[in-house]
Design a protein around this motif. Structure first.
Motif, PDB file in Angstrom:
ATOM      1  N   PHE A  56      52.677  33.552  39.473  1.00  0.00           N
ATOM      2  CA  PHE A  56      53.085  34.760  38.756  1.00  0.00           C
ATOM      3  C   PHE A  56      51.883  35.432  38.096  1.00  0.00           C
ATOM      4  N   ALA A  57      50.983  34.641  37.550  1.00  0.00           N
ATOM      5  CA  ALA A  57      49.774  35.207  36.921  1.00  0.00           C
ATOM      6  C   ALA A  57      48.944  35.978  37.942  1.00  0.00           C
ATOM      7  N   ALA A  58      48.885  35.486  39.173  1.00  0.00           N
ATOM      8  CA  ALA A  58      48.144  36.198  40.216  1.00  0.00           C
ATOM      9  C   ALA A  58      48.775  37.561  40.487  1.00  0.00           C
ATOM     10  N   LEU A  59      50.098  37.611  40.520  1.00  0.00           N
ATOM     11  CA  LEU A  59      50.797  38.879  40.738  1.00  0.00           C
ATOM     12  C   LEU A  59      50.528  39.858  39.595  1.00  0.00           C
ATOM     13  N   VAL A  60      50.603  39.372  38.369  1.00  0.00           N
ATOM     14  CA  VAL A  60      50.342  40.235  37.210  1.00  0.00           C
ATOM     15  C   VAL A  60      48.880  40.689  37.212  1.00  0.00           C
ATOM     16  N   ALA A  61      47.967  39.796  37.571  1.00  0.00           N
ATOM     17  CA  ALA A  61      46.544  40.162  37.620  1.00  0.00           C
ATOM     18  C   ALA A  61      46.313  41.288  38.629  1.00  0.00           C
ATOM     19  N   CYS A  62      46.999  41.235  39.767  1.00  0.00           N
ATOM     20  CA  CYS A  62      46.879  42.315  40.758  1.00  0.00           C
ATOM     21  C   CYS A  62      47.365  43.632  40.158  1.00  0.00           C
ATOM     22  N   ARG A  63      48.463  43.580  39.422  1.00  0.00           N
ATOM     23  CA  ARG A  63      48.972  44.795  38.773  1.00  0.00           C
ATOM     24  C   ARG A  63      47.968  45.317  37.755  1.00  0.00           C
ATOM     25  N   GLN A  64      47.386  44.419  36.972  1.00  0.00           N
ATOM     26  CA  GLN A  64      46.421  44.834  35.963  1.00  0.00           C
ATOM     27  C   GLN A  64      45.185  45.466  36.611  1.00  0.00           C
ATOM     28  N   ALA A  65      44.763  44.929  37.741  1.00  0.00           N
ATOM     29  CA  ALA A  65      43.596  45.477  38.437  1.00  0.00           C
ATOM     30  C   ALA A  65      43.850  46.916  38.886  1.00  0.00           C
ATOM     31  N   LEU A  66      45.098  47.265  39.062  1.00  0.00           N
ATOM     32  CA  LEU A  66      45.452  48.627  39.473  1.00  0.00           C
ATOM     33  C   LEU A  66      45.845  49.532  38.308  1.00  0.00           C
ATOM     34  N   ALA A  67      46.479  48.964  37.279  1.00  0.00           N
ATOM     35  CA  ALA A  67      47.145  49.797  36.282  1.00  0.00           C
ATOM     36  C   ALA A  67      46.544  49.780  34.883  1.00  0.00           C
ATOM     37  N   ALA A  68      45.635  48.870  34.598  1.00  0.00           N
ATOM     38  CA  ALA A  68      45.104  48.800  33.235  1.00  0.00           C
ATOM     39  C   ALA A  68      44.371  50.089  32.877  1.00  0.00           C
ATOM     40  N   GLU A  69      44.727  50.670  31.737  1.00  0.00           N
ATOM     41  CA  GLU A  69      44.028  51.874  31.270  1.00  0.00           C
ATOM     42  C   GLU A  69      42.655  51.537  30.708  1.00  0.00           C
ATOM     43  N   ASP A  70      42.482  50.322  30.200  1.00  0.00           N
ATOM     44  CA  ASP A  70      41.181  49.860  29.724  1.00  0.00           C
ATOM     45  C   ASP A  70      40.311  49.630  30.965  1.00  0.00           C
ATOM     46  N   VAL A  71      39.330  50.484  31.153  1.00  0.00           N
ATOM     47  CA  VAL A  71      38.512  50.454  32.374  1.00  0.00           C
ATOM     48  C   VAL A  71      37.796  49.122  32.538  1.00  0.00           C
ATOM     49  N   ALA A  72      37.253  48.579  31.453  1.00  0.00           N
ATOM     50  CA  ALA A  72      36.544  47.296  31.542  1.00  0.00           C
ATOM     51  C   ALA A  72      37.494  46.185  31.970  1.00  0.00           C
ATOM     52  N   LEU A  73      38.706  46.197  31.439  1.00  0.00           N
ATOM     53  CA  LEU A  73      39.686  45.183  31.833  1.00  0.00           C
ATOM     54  C   LEU A  73      40.090  45.366  33.296  1.00  0.00           C
ATOM     55  N   ARG A  74      40.325  46.612  33.686  1.00  0.00           N
ATOM     56  CA  ARG A  74      40.699  46.882  35.084  1.00  0.00           C
ATOM     57  C   ARG A  74      39.619  46.379  36.035  1.00  0.00           C
ATOM     58  N   ARG A  75      38.358  46.656  35.704  1.00  0.00           N
ATOM     59  CA  ARG A  75      37.253  46.179  36.553  1.00  0.00           C
ATOM     60  C   ARG A  75      37.185  44.657  36.572  1.00  0.00           C
ATOM     61  N   ALA A  76      37.393  44.027  35.432  1.00  0.00           N
ATOM     62  CA  ALA A  76      37.354  42.562  35.364  1.00  0.00           C
ATOM     63  C   ALA A  76      38.484  41.949  36.177  1.00  0.00           C
ATOM     64  N   MET A  77      39.641  42.612  36.179  1.00  0.00           N
ATOM     65  CA  MET A  77      40.799  42.044  36.868  1.00  0.00           C
ATOM     66  C   MET A  77      40.703  42.161  38.382  1.00  0.00           C
ATOM     67  N   ASN A  78      39.842  43.023  38.901  1.00  0.00           N
ATOM     68  CA  ASN A  78      39.708  43.112  40.361  1.00  0.00           C
ATOM     69  C   ASN A  78      39.306  41.772  40.973  1.00  0.00           C
ATOM     70  N   PRO A  79      38.163  41.185  40.604  1.00  0.00           N
ATOM     71  CA  PRO A  79      37.830  39.882  41.196  1.00  0.00           C
ATOM     72  C   PRO A  79      38.746  38.769  40.693  1.00  0.00           C
ATOM     73  N   ILE A  80      39.179  38.852  39.437  1.00  0.00           N
ATOM     74  CA  ILE A  80      40.049  37.808  38.911  1.00  0.00           C
ATOM     75  C   ILE A  80      41.360  37.761  39.696  1.00  0.00           C
ATOM     76  N   SER A  81      41.913  38.911  40.041  1.00  0.00           N
ATOM     77  CA  SER A  81      43.182  38.927  40.776  1.00  0.00           C
ATOM     78  C   SER A  81      43.038  38.268  42.145  1.00  0.00           C
ATOM     79  N   VAL A  82      41.919  38.493  42.799  1.00  0.00           N
ATOM     80  CA  VAL A  82      41.671  37.861  44.106  1.00  0.00           C
ATOM     81  C   VAL A  82      41.558  36.350  43.929  1.00  0.00           C
ATOM     82  N   GLU A  83      40.812  35.939  42.911  1.00  0.00           N
ATOM     83  CA  GLU A  83      40.613  34.508  42.684  1.00  0.00           C
ATOM     84  C   GLU A  83      41.910  33.828  42.252  1.00  0.00           C
TER      85      GLU A  83
END
Length: 157
Positions: A56-83
């Motif tokens: 479930f965390a992986a699914l939420v991380a993918c959403r965050q990588a797309l939807a986070a308004e905080d740009v730094a968080l969105r960028r961080a979540m891109n590789p984190i979501s894959v991992e």
């Protein structure tokens, strides 16, 4: 598994940095050696923490990588979501491997742990974070999270 452990240490550093940037003071993480556990105990832990929570965390991380308004968080979540997705896949592979080595009764108990953890997760995620945090972090509402988790685990059953 060793690569996933390295990933998790990196995730902790990245998220600690982001949390501090927003004024939070995350507690230090202390990891202690665990005693050697039997295969059924490991399989049950993996079912709960890996197959349910990590998936479930992986699914939420993918959403965050797309939807986070905080740009730094969105960028961080891109590789984190894959991992995190890779970690979830590892958990399911461990589940399959362990299941082939457990008795039928142990497999049933492991499935029960997975089902109980899904129920607990659904209860936990129904509570919503503030609208401000949801927007900044790209988090779903409680209803959206419940729908996502229900659909995810129905598809994986």
């Amino acid at each position: 598994a060793l690569a996933a452990a390295d990933d998790e240490r990196r995730h902790a550093r990245v998220m600690t940095h982001l949390a501090r940037r927003h004024g939070a003071r995350p507690a230090d993480v202390r990891v202690s050696r665990q005693p050697t556990r039997d295969l059924e105990t490991i399989a049950a832990e993996n079912a709960a923490e890996g197959c349910v929570r990590e998936t479930f965390a992986a699914l939420v991380a993918c959403r965050q990588a797309l939807a986070a308004e905080d740009v730094a968080l969105r960028r961080a979540m891109n590789p984190i979501s894959v991992e995190e997705t890779r970690h979830a896949a590892l958990s399911w592979a461990v589940d399959e491997w362990a299941g082939g080595r457990l008795t039928e009764a142990a497999r049933r108990r492991t499935r029960d742990v997975r089902r109980e953890t899904i129920v607990a997760l659904l209860r936990e995620i129904a509570r919503e974070a503030s609208a401000e945090l949801r927007a900044a972090a790209g988090l779903p509402t409680g209803g959206e999270a419940t729908h996502l988790a229900s659909a995810l685990f129905a598809a994986l059953s």
